[in-house]
Design a protein around this motif. Structure first.
Motif, PDB file in Angstrom:
ATOM      1  N   UNK A 293       0.948  -1.086  -0.067  1.00 52.12           N
ATOM      2  CA  UNK A 293      -0.097  -0.128  -0.111  1.00 52.12           C
ATOM      3  C   UNK A 293       0.810   1.389  -0.049  1.00 52.12           C
ATOM      4  N   UNK A 294       0.671   2.007  -1.101  1.00 54.90           N
ATOM      5  CA  UNK A 294       1.416   3.296  -1.221  1.00 54.90           C
ATOM      6  C   UNK A 294       1.208   4.298   0.130  1.00 54.90           C
ATOM      7  N   UNK A 295       2.321   4.784   0.501  1.00 50.07           N
ATOM      8  CA  UNK A 295       2.093   5.843   1.672  1.00 50.07           C
ATOM      9  C   UNK A 295       2.639   7.020   1.289  1.00 50.07           C
ATOM     10  N   UNK A 296       3.699   7.293   0.301  1.00 53.31           N
ATOM     11  CA  UNK A 296       4.074   8.629  -0.045  1.00 53.31           C
ATOM     12  C   UNK A 296       4.751   8.473  -1.554  1.00 53.31           C
ATOM     13  N   UNK A 297       4.358   9.599  -2.371  1.00 51.11           N
ATOM     14  CA  UNK A 297       4.852   9.579  -3.746  1.00 51.11           C
ATOM     15  C   UNK A 297       5.767  10.867  -3.933  1.00 51.11           C
ATOM     16  N   UNK A 298       6.941  10.455  -4.515  1.00 52.62           N
ATOM     17  CA  UNK A 298       7.884  11.456  -4.818  1.00 52.62           C
ATOM     18  C   UNK A 298       8.098  11.873  -6.529  1.00 52.62           C
ATOM     19  N   UNK A 299       7.254  13.052  -6.894  1.00 52.63           N
ATOM     20  CA  UNK A 299       7.480  13.383  -8.248  1.00 52.63           C
ATOM     21  C   UNK A 299       8.660  14.056  -8.354  1.00 52.63           C
ATOM     22  N   UNK A 300       9.720  13.721  -9.260  1.00 47.49           N
ATOM     23  CA  UNK A 300      11.149  14.180  -9.431  1.00 47.49           C
ATOM     24  C   UNK A 300      11.127  14.821 -10.758  1.00 47.49           C
ATOM     25  N   UNK A 301      10.001  15.029 -11.347  1.00 46.12           N
ATOM     26  CA  UNK A 301      10.013  15.458 -12.670  1.00 46.12           C
ATOM     27  C   UNK A 301      10.396  14.316 -13.939  1.00 46.12           C
ATOM     28  N   UNK A 302      11.711  13.929 -13.884  1.00 48.39           N
ATOM     29  CA  UNK A 302      12.009  12.810 -14.582  1.00 48.39           C
ATOM     30  C   UNK A 302      11.854  11.340 -14.337  1.00 48.39           C
ATOM     31  N   UNK A 303      11.522  11.540 -12.780  1.00 48.84           N
ATOM     32  CA  UNK A 303      11.206   9.975 -12.222  1.00 48.84           C
ATOM     33  C   UNK A 303      10.268  10.104 -10.989  1.00 48.84           C
ATOM     34  N   UNK A 304       9.588   9.155 -10.788  1.00 44.42           N
ATOM     35  CA  UNK A 304       8.749   8.909  -9.548  1.00 44.42           C
ATOM     36  C   UNK A 304       9.344   7.723  -8.726  1.00 44.42           C
ATOM     37  N   UNK A 305       9.195   8.131  -7.293  1.00 38.36           N
ATOM     38  CA  UNK A 305       9.483   6.960  -6.306  1.00 38.36           C
ATOM     39  C   UNK A 305       8.226   6.686  -5.639  1.00 38.36           C
TER      40      UNK A 305
END
Length: 352
Positions: A293-305
């Motif tokens: 289950x996803x808790x946090x999403x980091x959108x860094x422009x060219x990649x997503x964690x």
């Protein structure tokens, strides 16, 4: 030749051993980075090479010459520190030429060397300024220029970019890489920043607790770490680690729903292992899967964690191929191929 050899190098302060027997070969013209956590001994080792710290035991040779008892000024090295250490009352020109002036070099030769270094570092328009009139990046370039004019066999850099902001660090990394290519000299560089190590080095020396954990090229350490420490230290975000068991030719994850998958190695008897998988090793087309289950999403422009919890509560970091549809609270299936996993024994050593 300006290579270095270290044999059985030790450093103790009383009963405290800081370096526990370092054996290392550094080739001429090589860019070598010492990296490791605070207190691992990397700066102490650099200062011993420079002659600023006494050697408790062992030998250091520069260019084939044993230098244990040689004065720092006669070792053929130049050092650039974290602090710029510029003379505030002197101009850039005077700062860069001071060591040569102190050594009695003729004025015409000093000016020639300063001009050559200033051209390499693009400091010519700044030669009449004083340090207070310079930016942090410009001051660091002056400090590097002061080292260049001495034409050393070996450059030693001790965390030279730590005082700079993120943008300047990126710029100075490029400048230092260009400098190495142009001067074709040996550089030993100390940092705690693994991004600097990965982007600058021909060879990385990972130190831990006064010992060498592994030596290799940046990609060798990233793709093929020898132990759990190097696997976790090299790479950002860091590698995911899961508890598992190696049984015959399969890996079982008892704490994660008894998921099992083929292993690249076999075991004659069941053994506890740590399973390592890098965030970028997850693959939407993988044959195996871990639900989370996803808790946090980091959108860094060219990649997503995506950072998600497995059923056991373990936090997993996944590079999602820039999937901008992933949201906190989503159920997510992290897929992977068994060939992308690394296995480590209970003592932290790689199982191959």
């Amino acid at each position: 030749m300006s290579g270095l050899k270290l044999r059985g190098v030790r450093k103790s302060y009383g009963n405290v051993q800081v370096l526990k027997g370092i054996d290392l070969d550094i080739d001429s013209k090589e860019f070598v980075v010492f990296v490791g956590p605070s207190g691992c001994g990397k700066s102490t080792l650099l200062r011993m090479i420079a002659g600023l710290e006494d050697i408790t035991d062992g030998d250091i040779a520069i260019g084939g010459r044993r230098v244990n008892d040689v004065d720092p000024s006669k070792r053929g090295i130049a050092m650039v520190f974290q602090s710029y250490a510029l003379y505030p009352h002197m101009t850039v020109r005077e700062n860069m030429g001071f060591a040569l002036k102190f050594a009695g070099v003729p004025k015409a030769e000093i000016e020639k060397q300063v001009q050559e270094a200033a051209k390499i570092l693009e400091l010519q328009p700044l030669l009449e300024r004083r340090p207070k009139e310079l930016s942090g990046g410009q001051r660091q370039r002056v400090a590097i220029g002061r080292a260049i004019v001495r034409h050393p066999q070996v450059f030693l850099f001790d965390e030279p970019l730590s005082n700079l902001d993120a943008e300047l660090r990126v710029h100075m990394r490029i400048e230092i890489a260009k400098l190495h290519k142009e001067l074709q000299t040996t550089i030993i560089y100390v940092t705690h920043d693994q991004v600097e190590a990965m982007t600058l080095a021909d060879k990385i020396v990972v130190l831990r607790g006064g010992e060498i954990a592994q030596v290799g090229t940046p990609l060798k350490l990233y793709d093929d770490p020898d132990n759990l420490f190097v696997a976790g230290f090299i790479g950002s975000p860091k590698m995911n680690f899961l508890k598992g068991q190696l049984e015959n030719e399969r890996v079982v994850l008892p704490e994660y729903g008894n998921i099992s998958f083929p292993a690249s190695v076999s075991a004659s008897a069941p053994q506890e292992v740590t399973v390592g998988i890098r965030p970028d090793a997850f693959d939407a087309g993988g044959s195996e899967q871990l639900p989370l289950k996803v808790e946090i999403v980091e959108h860094l422009g060219n990649e997503t964690y995506a950072y998600g919890r497995l059923g056991s509560g373990e936090l997993l970091t996944i590079a999602t191929d820039n999937d901008r549809q992933v949201k906190p609270g989503d159920d997510f299936v992290a897929r992977f191929n068994p060939s992308s996993l690394l296995l480590f024994s209970e003592d932290g050593q790689r199982i191959r």
